[in-house]
Write a protein that holds these residues in place. Structure first.
Motif, mmCIF file in Angstrom:
data_model
loop_
_atom_site.group_PDB
_atom_site.id
_atom_site.type_symbol
_atom_site.label_atom_id
_atom_site.label_comp_id
_atom_site.label_asym_id
_atom_site.label_seq_id
_atom_site.Cartn_x
_atom_site.Cartn_y
_atom_site.Cartn_z
ATOM 1 N N PHE A 18 8.147 -14.764 -14.506
ATOM 2 C CA PHE A 18 7.580 -13.613 -15.204
ATOM 3 C C PHE A 18 6.862 -14.081 -16.457
ATOM 4 N N SER A 19 5.573 -13.752 -16.509
ATOM 5 C CA SER A 19 4.764 -14.196 -17.644
ATOM 6 C C SER A 19 4.779 -13.142 -18.739
ATOM 7 N N GLN A 20 4.894 -13.609 -19.953
ATOM 8 C CA GLN A 20 4.844 -12.702 -21.083
ATOM 9 C C GLN A 20 3.460 -12.092 -21.239
ATOM 10 N N SER A 21 2.444 -12.663 -20.542
ATOM 11 C CA SER A 21 1.081 -12.150 -20.661
ATOM 12 C C SER A 21 0.689 -11.323 -19.450
ATOM 13 N N ALA A 22 1.681 -10.735 -18.777
ATOM 14 C CA ALA A 22 1.389 -9.905 -17.612
ATOM 15 C C ALA A 22 2.315 -8.697 -17.605
ATOM 16 N N ILE A 23 1.814 -7.617 -17.061
ATOM 17 C CA ILE A 23 2.643 -6.431 -16.878
ATOM 18 C C ILE A 23 2.692 -6.118 -15.391
ATOM 19 N N GLN A 24 3.861 -5.702 -14.946
ATOM 20 C CA GLN A 24 4.067 -5.427 -13.535
ATOM 21 C C GLN A 24 4.497 -3.985 -13.353
ATOM 22 N N GLY A 25 4.180 -3.447 -12.176
ATOM 23 C CA GLY A 25 4.530 -2.064 -11.926
ATOM 24 C C GLY A 25 4.405 -1.702 -10.472
ATOM 25 N N ARG A 26 4.668 -0.437 -10.189
ATOM 26 C CA ARG A 26 4.592 0.092 -8.829
ATOM 27 C C ARG A 26 3.976 1.485 -8.885
ATOM 28 N N VAL A 27 3.080 1.768 -7.924
ATOM 29 C CA VAL A 27 2.402 3.056 -7.854
ATOM 30 C C VAL A 27 2.867 3.777 -6.602
ATOM 31 N N ILE A 28 3.330 5.022 -6.775
ATOM 32 C CA ILE A 28 3.847 5.790 -5.642
ATOM 33 C C ILE A 28 3.304 7.212 -5.679
ATOM 34 N N ASP A 29 3.389 7.891 -4.541
ATOM 35 C CA ASP A 29 3.047 9.306 -4.428
ATOM 36 C C ASP A 29 4.218 10.115 -4.996
ATOM 37 N N LYS A 30 3.944 10.940 -5.983
ATOM 38 C CA LYS A 30 5.006 11.700 -6.641
ATOM 39 C C LYS A 30 5.722 12.630 -5.675
ATOM 40 N N ASN A 31 4.973 13.215 -4.744
ATOM 41 C CA ASN A 31 5.554 14.193 -3.838
ATOM 42 C C ASN A 31 6.451 13.541 -2.793
ATOM 43 N N SER A 32 5.958 12.482 -2.136
ATOM 44 C CA SER A 32 6.692 11.875 -1.034
ATOM 45 C C SER A 32 7.468 10.634 -1.432
ATOM 46 N N GLN A 33 7.177 10.093 -2.624
ATOM 47 C CA GLN A 33 7.768 8.839 -3.090
ATOM 48 C C GLN A 33 7.326 7.643 -2.252
ATOM 49 N N GLU A 34 6.241 7.807 -1.487
ATOM 50 C CA GLU A 34 5.694 6.728 -0.678
ATOM 51 C C GLU A 34 4.855 5.799 -1.547
ATOM 52 N N PRO A 35 4.880 4.472 -1.295
ATOM 53 C CA PRO A 35 4.018 3.559 -2.049
ATOM 54 C C PRO A 35 2.549 3.794 -1.719
ATOM 55 N N LEU A 36 1.681 3.603 -2.694
ATOM 56 C CA LEU A 36 0.243 3.764 -2.504
ATOM 57 C C LEU A 36 -0.411 2.385 -2.515
ATOM 58 N N GLU A 37 -0.875 1.959 -1.344
ATOM 59 C CA GLU A 37 -1.551 0.676 -1.218
ATOM 60 C C GLU A 37 -3.016 0.828 -1.591
ATOM 61 N N LEU A 38 -3.576 -0.168 -2.280
ATOM 62 C CA LEU A 38 -4.982 -0.218 -2.697
ATOM 63 C C LEU A 38 -5.310 0.744 -3.838
ATOM 64 N N VAL A 51 -5.551 -4.348 -7.483
ATOM 65 C CA VAL A 51 -5.124 -3.292 -6.573
ATOM 66 C C VAL A 51 -3.675 -3.515 -6.182
ATOM 67 N N THR A 52 -3.008 -2.448 -5.800
ATOM 68 C CA THR A 52 -1.612 -2.529 -5.390
ATOM 69 C C THR A 52 -1.504 -3.074 -3.966
ATOM 70 N N ASN A 53 -0.363 -3.699 -3.671
ATOM 71 C CA ASN A 53 -0.146 -4.244 -2.336
ATOM 72 C C ASN A 53 0.492 -3.195 -1.427
ATOM 73 N N LYS A 54 0.981 -3.616 -0.263
ATOM 74 C CA LYS A 54 1.544 -2.688 0.714
ATOM 75 C C LYS A 54 2.695 -1.868 0.153
ATOM 76 N N GLN A 55 3.445 -2.455 -0.772
ATOM 77 C CA GLN A 55 4.594 -1.753 -1.342
ATOM 78 C C GLN A 55 4.252 -0.994 -2.621
ATOM 79 N N GLY A 56 2.958 -1.012 -2.989
ATOM 80 C CA GLY A 56 2.540 -0.318 -4.191
ATOM 81 C C GLY A 56 2.674 -1.140 -5.460
ATOM 82 N N TYR A 57 3.061 -2.414 -5.366
ATOM 83 C CA TYR A 57 3.265 -3.255 -6.545
ATOM 84 C C TYR A 57 1.946 -3.848 -7.045
#
Length: 747
Positions: A18-38, A51-57
């Protein structure tokens, strides 16, 4: 679900530096809680992002300049989200559905690796979809035509191909293959009627043989559709219109909002359609669909998705009619020579998919599927050509079981300053038919003679590897696919049982893209693909022409010249070792020699303001036979110039709709172009008033009531009492002005 996210991030931090010069996160659909790819993530003070990967990361680097900046997250069809990142702690971003904005589409090496996906998301959110066939039409340059009663799979045109019913396009829904290999009516027969259009979540497509995941039949390209994992709301819809057309739809969410928040979704949907069509002899077309989907988070790293569906359809038809019968006044454009055509079909599907999140950068997907399918079609292409007394009606029939398995591992990593994306897959597909039949019949009841009758077993085992390497402005994609086929045919009309035939083919791919800036990207795609021949032909020919290859190349550019304009231009080339033409009344796939196609595709999307959008697609192609002399080397019915486009609007007060056109130019109907299949321009209008609890709408097909021919063939036929056969255009008339209303209730 929240517990799963926390644990996943903990694993991520433990296994990656984990780099101190990077931030990490995950993007999901609020309604379904499904990850949002791209989904696209950037800092507010720059246009460059990731862009986010298959898991939304996602992982986004930071500098001193971003210390006080906010994160901007955009995704087509969702409201833009601005988040203030606190320190280096991982964040979860929940996105809500919102308006389309082309301003947020940015050209970067990552985001435009799936540029067609972006265009598809725009189209699917804006364009009205009334049927599964309308979903296919969202692919720029793809045309369809129906020529027997609505229940038969459509004829498909793309990139200079008359694909018949699917010979040169690979079609899937939720990973389930739609194409039927060695089908009773034609190789690659792709009947999409089991898909309820309102359930479509996304449409992914690619043109040309450049994609390792899509093997057999993917020469002109592929279309991959996925249904939604959850419903935003339950819906009941009623539609009614001209020609005794009626449709009822119900989509019911089965679980509570609390269960959705925990990562579990389930719904069922059902559709019933009836229509007589505009023909003098009513079609009596009936279709019933039932679909169910369930997905749940089994534990911290495994997600299970179960799908089941069934289709039942039957219809009557007037078939294709000869021009001479209409010109002489013997019949009307919507009349018939033989109205005893028609058929029925049913298909039941089951699929189970286990998605394992081995780490935030590694996803392993395993899917098993099964289909049971039955088909019965009566046609009469030549009337009284071969049998002047009883007529030439034929019956094509089969029962089929399909079973398959597909395992796919995707992984993201780094090698020095290079970003790596790896994809590995393997699987198999088994098709077994019983009593695949071609027979000569009368009035759909009496069999006069069997031309073909037997059982087919066709197996395709495959494996592929795909590697993308990205650094700065460059992105390289290299891959290869291995396919093994085994063909077996048990001929019930012959005592001679021919041996099985086997074949292996390797299909390499190489794609390169270079991003000049946030407004321009260049790319080159190259690859080898193939389409298999019908198992009956393969066995009878002792293995000759089993897997003819296709070699293609694209040179393209993706442009964002202004904030509101997105343009894609590609010049392309495709060479086929063997063209296949289906000869229906003979029940064979006829080799037509080597062919070459060159062309240009242009797609543009423009946003005038926050509610008005325009799009246009122009597709030019020059399809030719390689082995025939000039002037006799036209490929019958292959399109040379097509265009689609229109205006789409979405007002805040609930008014929305579209005005759309589709144009196909005149094209050769035979090899020397002495017979022409006439072109057409058809315009459709859609108007809706959508509120939170209900929607009312009006849809008009063929707004200007033009006379057009939906499908056309140069066929030799003989009418009753005609002394000699005549070869000319036989056609199915296109739908005239057709209006229908709808009322939907949401709850």
């Amino acid at each position: 679900m929240k517990k799963f996210i926390i644990i996943a991030f903990t694993c991520f931090l433990a296994t990656a530096a984990f780099s101190q010069s990077a931030i990490q996160g995950r993007v999901i659909d609020k309604n379904s809680q499904e990850p949002l790819e791209l989904a696209y993530v950037r800092w507010s003070n720059t246009k460059q992002g990731v862009v986010t990967n298959k898991q939304g990361y996602f992982t986004l680097n930071t500098t001193t300049a971003e210390t006080d900046a906010a994160l901007i997250i955009t995704f087509i069809g969702f409201a833009t989200k601005e988040v203030k990142a606190a320190g280096n702690s991982p964040i979860v971003v929940e996105m809500e559905k919102g308006p389309i904005s082309l301003q947020e589409v940015v050209i970067t090496p990552q985001s435009t690796a799936a540029s067609f996906h972006t265009i598809s998301k725009i189209d699917l959110n804006l364009q009205p979809v009334r049927s599964a066939q309308d979903i296919l039409r969202t692919v720029p340059g793809l045309f369809i035509g129906q020529h027997q009663g609505g229940g038969k799979a459509e004829q498909i045109f793309l990139r200079g191909f008359d694909i018949d019913h699917g010979t040169d396009i690979n079609v899937t829904v939720d990973g389930l293959p739609v194409n039927m290999v060695s089908h009773a009516h034609g190789q690659g027969y792709a009947d999409l009627h089991f898909l309820i259009p309102e359930l479509t979540g996304n449409v992914d497509y690619g043109k040309g043989p450049y994609y390792t995941q899509y093997g057999n039949l993917g020469t002109a390209g592929y279309v991959s559709m996925n249904t939604v994992n959850s419903l935003d709301k339950s819906t009941v819809k009623l539609e009614g219109g001209q020609f005794n057309t009626m449709r009822a739809l119900a989509m019911i969410d089965l679980l509570s909002k609390r269960q959705k928040q925990k990562g579990t979704n389930a719904y069922v949907a059902s559709e019933f359609l009836y229509s007589d069509g505009p023909f003098e002899s009513p079609q009596h077309f009936k279709r019933f669909n039932l679909f169910g989907k369930f997905n749940t988070q089994l534990n911290n790293s495994n997600k299970l998705t179960l799908i089941a569906s069934t289709l039942n359809s039957n219809w009557d038809a007037s078939g294709q009619i000869p021009e001479r019968a209409v010109k002489s006044g013997q019949i009307d454009r919507f009349g018939y020579i033989d109205n005893t055509e028609g058929g029925y079909t049913n298909r039941t599907n089951a699929s189970a998919q286990l998605t394992s999140y081995l780490s935030p950068n590694t996803t392993w997907e395993n899917q098993a599927f099964y289909s049971n399918y039955n088909f019965n079609l009566h046609s009469n292409f030549t009337f009284f050509l071969n049998d002047p007394v009883n007529g030439d009606q034929i019956r094509q029939r089969e029962g089929r079981n399909i079973a398959g398995y597909h395992s796919k591992l995707s992984h993201e990593s780094t090698l020095g300053s290079w970003n790596l994306q790896s994809l590995y897959g393997a699987g198999f597909r088994l098709d077994q038919t019983r009593n695949t039949e071609l027979s000569h019949t009368i009035d759909r009841n009496t069999v006069l003679d069997y031309n073909q009758l037997g059982n087919i077993r066709e197996t395709n085992a495959f494996a592929y590897a795909d590697q993308s390497i990205e650094k700065n402005r460059w992105r390289f994609n290299v891959g290869a696919r291995f396919d093994h086929f085994n063909f077996h045919y048990n001929d019930k009309l012959s005592n001679d049982q021919l041996p099985d035939q086997q074949k292996v083919i390797v299909s390499p791919k190489l794609n390169v893209q270079y991003t000049l800036n946030t407004k321009t990207q260049l790319y080159v795609k190259t690859g080898k693909g193939f389409h298999s021949n019908d198992a009956r032909v393969v066995v009878f020919n002792r293995g000759y022409d089993i897997l003819p290859a296709a070699y293609g190349a694209d040179l393209g550019v993706l442009l964002k010249p202004t904030r509101n304009l997105l343009v894609n231009v590609a010049a392309w080339y495709l060479y086929l070792q063997q063209e296949f033409v289906y000869v229906g009344d003979e029940g064979v796939v006829e080799p037509s020699g080597k062919t070459r196609r060159i062309g240009i595709d242009v797609s543009a999307r423009y946003q005038f303001n926050n509610w008005l959008f325009a799009d246009a697609n122009v597709n030019l192609a020059k399809p030719r036979s390689v082995e025939e002399p000039k002037g006799e080397n036209y490929i019958p019915l292959a399109p040379t110039f097509t265009s689609t486009g229109g205006l789409n609007w979405q007002l805040k007060n609930g008014l929305n709709g579209s005005l759309r056109y589709r144009y196909m130019h005149d094209r050769a109907a035979n090899e020397d172009k002495s017979v022409i299949a006439k072109g057409y321009t058809v315009t459709d209008l859609s108007l809706n008033y959508t509120k939170k609890k209900y929607e009312v709408g009006l849809a008009i097909e063929n707004l200007f009531n033009v006379k057009w021919n939906e499908t056309q063939f140069d066929t030799e036929s003989r009418l009753k009492d005609e002394p000699d056969p005549v070869s000319e255009i036989h056609f199915t008339p296109g739908t005239p002005f057709f209006a229908r209303m709808k009322l939907a209730v949401f709850f």
